[in-house]
Design an enzyme around this catalytic site. Sequence first.
Site, mmCIF file in Angstrom:
data_model
loop_
_atom_site.group_PDB
_atom_site.id
_atom_site.type_symbol
_atom_site.label_atom_id
_atom_site.label_comp_id
_atom_site.label_asym_id
_atom_site.label_seq_id
_atom_site.Cartn_x
_atom_site.Cartn_y
_atom_site.Cartn_z
ATOM 1 N N CYS A 83 0.847 -1.192 0.000
ATOM 2 C CA CYS A 83 0.000 0.000 0.000
ATOM 3 C C CYS A 83 0.877 1.235 0.000
ATOM 4 O O CYS A 83 1.848 1.307 0.767
ATOM 5 C CB CYS A 83 -0.905 -0.019 1.234
ATOM 6 S SG CYS A 83 -2.050 1.372 1.317
ATOM 7 N N HIS B 211 -9.215 -3.829 -1.815
ATOM 8 C CA HIS B 211 -8.203 -3.060 -1.084
ATOM 9 C C HIS B 211 -8.576 -1.572 -1.074
ATOM 10 O O HIS B 211 -8.558 -0.930 -0.022
ATOM 11 C CB HIS B 211 -6.835 -3.282 -1.741
ATOM 12 C CG HIS B 211 -5.719 -2.490 -1.148
ATOM 13 N ND1 HIS B 211 -4.741 -3.059 -0.373
ATOM 14 C CD2 HIS B 211 -5.417 -1.169 -1.222
ATOM 15 C CE1 HIS B 211 -3.878 -2.125 0.008
ATOM 16 N NE2 HIS B 211 -4.273 -0.969 -0.505
ATOM 17 N N GLU B 212 -8.914 -1.055 -2.258
ATOM 18 C CA GLU B 212 -9.242 0.376 -2.353
ATOM 19 C C GLU B 212 -10.571 0.690 -1.664
ATOM 20 O O GLU B 212 -10.710 1.739 -1.028
ATOM 21 C CB GLU B 212 -9.256 0.835 -3.815
ATOM 22 C CG GLU B 212 -7.945 0.644 -4.557
ATOM 23 C CD GLU B 212 -6.716 1.237 -3.880
ATOM 24 O OE1 GLU B 212 -6.841 2.201 -3.082
ATOM 25 O OE2 GLU B 212 -5.610 0.727 -4.133
ATOM 26 N N HIS C 190 -10.138 1.402 1.897
ATOM 27 C CA HIS C 190 -9.700 2.770 2.199
ATOM 28 C C HIS C 190 -10.887 3.722 2.372
ATOM 29 O O HIS C 190 -10.829 4.646 3.184
ATOM 30 C CB HIS C 190 -8.780 3.309 1.098
ATOM 31 C CG HIS C 190 -7.370 2.845 1.208
ATOM 32 N ND1 HIS C 190 -6.566 3.072 2.299
ATOM 33 C CD2 HIS C 190 -6.597 2.143 0.331
ATOM 34 C CE1 HIS C 190 -5.376 2.551 2.104
ATOM 35 N NE2 HIS C 190 -5.370 1.972 0.914
#
Length: 176
Positions: A100, A142-143, A146
Amino acid sequence: MTILKVAELGNPILRCQAKSIDMFSEPKIVKLIDDLISTAELNNGVGIAAPQVSESYRLFIVASRPNIRYPQAPKMSPTAIINPIITSYSSEIVKDWEGCLSVPGFRGLVPRDRAIEVEYTNIAGDRVRKIFTDFIARIFQHELDHLDGLVFLDRLESSEDLYTEAEYEKRMRDEG
């Protein structure tokens, strides 16, 4: 296009729930998308979320392509993902490596769904439905994390799944 400063672990914005976007073609959002693409490319990222550049919006870029950090990544045109949701998950969980831009110097073995069905809005304001698998599904998840105030470290099953970048690279050389 501007290269933006990437917020790193410890910055409170990485732990906040991002806000939905209502005006997709607003000049500020269009510029942010362009800047996110440039920032990801310069930093050899395959994705980047608005909170990673200190903008609390439900927006990220998926920009998979082979690079020094991800030499086996599939090629995909940079795609702006606005107000995303995952509508269904596969029954298969796969553990694979993630890094990341906001957690520099580390890689982790992270369990993720192998396939996901998603909905998001594109820059034209159209709602899009797609199925993503494997590496692209991993980037998307993953994004999306966030946008919900999570980083990949929160998904690790064990601290033994966390490596420094140097140890990760050594392991990849030894296995390759």
